[in-house]
Structure formats: structure tokens, C-alpha cells
Scaffold this active site. Structure first.
Site, PDB file in Angstrom:
ATOM      1  N   LEU A   6       0.850  -1.189   0.000  1.00  0.00           N
ATOM      2  CA  LEU A   6       0.000   0.000   0.000  1.00  0.00           C
ATOM      3  C   LEU A   6       0.881   1.232   0.000  1.00  0.00           C
ATOM      4  CD1 LEU A   6      -2.665  -1.028   2.662  1.00  0.00           C
ATOM      5  CD2 LEU A   6      -2.969  -0.908   0.195  1.00  0.00           C
ATOM      6  N   ASN A   8       0.415   4.059   1.292  1.00  0.00           N
ATOM      7  CA  ASN A   8       0.452   4.788   2.551  1.00  0.00           C
ATOM      8  C   ASN A   8       0.913   3.932   3.729  1.00  0.00           C
ATOM      9  OD1 ASN A   8      -1.820   3.230   2.591  1.00  0.00           O
ATOM     10  ND2 ASN A   8      -3.154   4.773   3.484  1.00  0.00           N
ATOM     11  N   CYS A   9       1.474   2.767   3.446  1.00  0.00           N
ATOM     12  CA  CYS A   9       1.981   1.863   4.487  1.00  0.00           C
ATOM     13  C   CYS A   9       3.435   2.225   4.784  1.00  0.00           C
ATOM     14  CB  CYS A   9       1.867   0.417   4.007  1.00  0.00           C
ATOM     15  SG  CYS A   9       2.693  -0.782   5.051  1.00  0.00           S
ATOM     16  N   ASP A  10       3.719   2.541   6.047  1.00  0.00           N
ATOM     17  CA  ASP A  10       5.086   2.933   6.434  1.00  0.00           C
ATOM     18  C   ASP A  10       6.104   1.839   6.142  1.00  0.00           C
ATOM     19  OD1 ASP A  10       4.267   5.416   7.305  1.00  0.00           O
ATOM     20  OD2 ASP A  10       4.034   4.781   9.386  1.00  0.00           O
ATOM     21  N   ARG A  13       6.852   1.738   2.472  1.00  0.00           N
ATOM     22  CA  ARG A  13       7.698   2.873   2.086  1.00  0.00           C
ATOM     23  C   ARG A  13       9.155   2.637   2.478  1.00  0.00           C
ATOM     24  NH1 ARG A  13       3.540   7.705   3.311  1.00  0.00           N
ATOM     25  NH2 ARG A  13       3.471   6.653   5.320  1.00  0.00           N
TER      26      ARG A  13
END
Length: 104
Positions: A6, A8-10, A13
Site C-alpha cells: 500500500l 500509505n503503508c510505512d 515505504r
């Protein structure tokens, strides 16, 4: 190398930052190809499901009882992330073992 996750998944990233050559595929927008999902389930089994996710907690008992592959196809955000496909070898999550295998 393809990283399924995803945007927006830390954790995703962090993985992408260390794997700049990886092609990113957002599972919410694009899903996961059926053959990759099937292979990942054969390798990781129930570990592929993230039962701590908000998506999982929002599912009904009937949805949770679905075949895991059907559940992941319908709700790809239930998949533990990231799922990395590196030359046909699959890796799940971003722990030290996965990092060592992919970063050398």
C-alpha cells in the site's frame, strides 16, 4: 522485482526506499495477480493474512470464513505487507531475514 503493498503503508515505504529497483504495485488500486496470490498462499499459508489490520477487524464472521484466496481477492488490504516477488522467490514482510535476503 515487484513489491506489492500500500502506498500509505510505512513498512512498504521503508522497503521501497531500500529497494529502489523494485516496481511498486498498490494492492488497493491494482490488486495482486491471481497466480502470485496463489503462489504466496502456498508458500506462506495463513501468515499471508494480516489479522491485526483494520480491514480484518471490520470483516463479518461470514467474510472471515471465506476461502483465504477469495478473501484476499475481495479485500487485498487484508494481505500482510509487503509481499516481494524477486525472480520468482517470494518474501513476506520486512523483517531482518527478508532484508538480509534482498539487500545482500
Amino acid at each position: 522485482m515487484v513489491l506489492y503493498g500500500l502506498k500509505n503503508c510505512d513498512t512498504c515505504r521503508k522497503a521501497l526506499k531500500l529497494l529502489p529497483e523494485a516496481q511498486f504495485q498498490d494492492v488497493r488500486a491494482d490488486g495482486v495477480p491471481g497466480d502470485v496470490l496463489k503462489s504466496a498462499y502456498e508458500v506462506f499459508g495463513a501468515q499471508l493474512l494480516n489479522t491485526r489490520s483494520t480491514t480484518w477487524r471490520g470483516l463479518s464472521d461470514a467474510e472471515r470464513a471465506l476461502d483465504p484466496l477469495d478473501l484476499l481477492a475481495a479485500h487485498p488490504t487484508v494481505m500482510k505487507r509487503p509481499l516481494v516477488d524477486h525472480d520468482g522467490q517470494l518474501y513476506l514482510g520486512w523483517n531482518s531475514d527478508v532484508q538480509a535476503a534482498l539487500l545482500g
